[in-house]
Design a protein around this motif. Sequence first.
Motif, PDB file in Angstrom:
ATOM      1  N   VAL A  57      31.077 -14.748  23.760  1.00 39.98           N
ATOM      2  CA  VAL A  57      31.410 -15.914  22.945  1.00 39.98           C
ATOM      3  C   VAL A  57      32.897 -16.030  22.632  1.00 39.98           C
ATOM      4  N   SER A  58      33.678 -14.998  22.936  1.00 36.01           N
ATOM      5  CA  SER A  58      35.119 -15.059  22.715  1.00 36.01           C
ATOM      6  C   SER A  58      35.786 -14.093  23.682  1.00 36.01           C
ATOM      7  N   SER A  59      37.050 -14.388  24.019  1.00 39.08           N
ATOM      8  CA  SER A  59      37.739 -13.532  24.977  1.00 39.08           C
ATOM      9  C   SER A  59      39.244 -13.760  24.919  1.00 39.08           C
ATOM     10  N   CYS A  60      39.967 -12.769  25.371  1.00 33.78           N
ATOM     11  CA  CYS A  60      41.385 -12.912  25.674  1.00 33.78           C
ATOM     12  C   CYS A  60      41.724 -11.914  26.766  1.00 33.78           C
ATOM     13  N   VAL A  61      42.838 -12.150  27.399  1.00 32.71           N
ATOM     14  CA  VAL A  61      43.341 -11.249  28.437  1.00 32.71           C
ATOM     15  C   VAL A  61      44.611 -10.602  27.911  1.00 32.71           C
ATOM     16  N   CYS A  62      44.735  -9.306  28.120  1.00 31.05           N
ATOM     17  CA  CYS A  62      45.941  -8.569  27.750  1.00 31.05           C
ATOM     18  C   CYS A  62      46.432  -7.839  28.991  1.00 31.05           C
ATOM     19  N   VAL A  63      47.626  -8.191  29.438  1.00 32.13           N
ATOM     20  CA  VAL A  63      48.219  -7.550  30.610  1.00 32.13           C
ATOM     21  C   VAL A  63      49.384  -6.690  30.142  1.00 32.13           C
ATOM     22  N   ILE A  64      49.394  -5.447  30.563  1.00 35.22           N
ATOM     23  CA  ILE A  64      50.469  -4.517  30.248  1.00 35.22           C
ATOM     24  C   ILE A  64      51.478  -4.571  31.395  1.00 35.22           C
ATOM     25  N   GLU A  79      46.895 -13.854  27.156  1.00 37.36           N
ATOM     26  CA  GLU A  79      46.622 -15.160  27.774  1.00 37.36           C
ATOM     27  C   GLU A  79      45.123 -15.428  27.671  1.00 37.36           C
ATOM     28  N   ASN A  80      44.751 -16.670  27.931  1.00 38.04           N
ATOM     29  CA  ASN A  80      43.348 -17.098  28.007  1.00 38.04           C
ATOM     30  C   ASN A  80      42.546 -16.747  26.760  1.00 38.04           C
ATOM     31  N   VAL A  81      43.091 -17.082  25.597  1.00 34.07           N
ATOM     32  CA  VAL A  81      42.383 -16.866  24.338  1.00 34.07           C
ATOM     33  C   VAL A  81      41.392 -18.015  24.162  1.00 34.07           C
ATOM     34  N   ILE A  82      40.121 -17.687  24.013  1.00 34.04           N
ATOM     35  CA  ILE A  82      39.086 -18.721  23.909  1.00 34.04           C
ATOM     36  C   ILE A  82      37.908 -18.192  23.094  1.00 34.04           C
ATOM     37  N   THR A  83      37.353 -19.075  22.284  1.00 35.14           N
ATOM     38  CA  THR A  83      36.091 -18.803  21.600  1.00 35.14           C
ATOM     39  C   THR A  83      35.173 -19.993  21.846  1.00 35.14           C
ATOM     40  N   ASP A  84      33.930 -19.710  22.152  1.00 33.00           N
ATOM     41  CA  ASP A  84      32.931 -20.759  22.327  1.00 33.00           C
ATOM     42  C   ASP A  84      32.968 -21.666  21.098  1.00 33.00           C
ATOM     43  N   GLU A  85      32.974 -22.968  21.349  1.00 34.81           N
ATOM     44  CA  GLU A  85      33.125 -23.918  20.245  1.00 34.81           C
ATOM     45  C   GLU A  85      32.043 -23.765  19.178  1.00 34.81           C
ATOM     46  N   LYS A  86      30.874 -23.262  19.537  1.00 31.52           N
ATOM     47  CA  LYS A  86      29.792 -23.073  18.563  1.00 31.52           C
ATOM     48  C   LYS A  86      30.006 -21.838  17.681  1.00 31.52           C
TER      49      LYS A  86
END
Length: 144
Positions: A57-64, A79-86
Motif C-alpha cells: 500500500v506504500s513504497s519508496c525507492v532508496c538508491v545508495i 524516488e517513487n514515493v507513493i501510497t495507495d490513495e485509499k
Amino acid sequence: MVREIADADFEGLMKLYVQLHDNPFPKKDERVMAIWERVLADPDHHVIVCEEDGKIVSSCVCVIVPNLTHGQRPYAFIENVITDEKYRGRGLATACLDFARDIAVCENCYKIMLLTGSKKESTLRFYERAGYNKNDKTAFISWL
C-alpha cells in the motif's frame, strides 16, 4: 509492516505504481522482468514497501550512490514515493521514508536527497515533516 521488496512482490508493486503519475501496468515481458531482476540483485537499490493485509500500500525507492567526495561517504537518493490513495494520511509513506533513512545511516551516507514534481502544499509539507528541506539545494532536471 515495512520491509524491502521480495521477488514475489512484482504484481503488488506494479499495481501500486499505476497510481504514480498514471503509469500503465507494464507487460510482464522479458525486458521488464530483466529490469526487475536487476533491481533485486543490486545491493545499492532498495525498494521499500509497506504492506497491510497482504497488499502493498506504500513504497519508496532508496538508491545508495558511491561517492569520492565528503570523505568518500556515499549519499542516498529517494524516488517513487507513493501510497495507495485509499491508505493515505496514516503515516505509511513516512514509515517507508524512515526505513530508507535507516538504510542510509547504516550505509554511512552523508545526506539523502529527494525530489518531487508535486507543487501541492500538502505534499511539500509532508516532505518537510518527514525531515527534508527545500532550502539547501536547487534541483534541475533535463528530461531525456
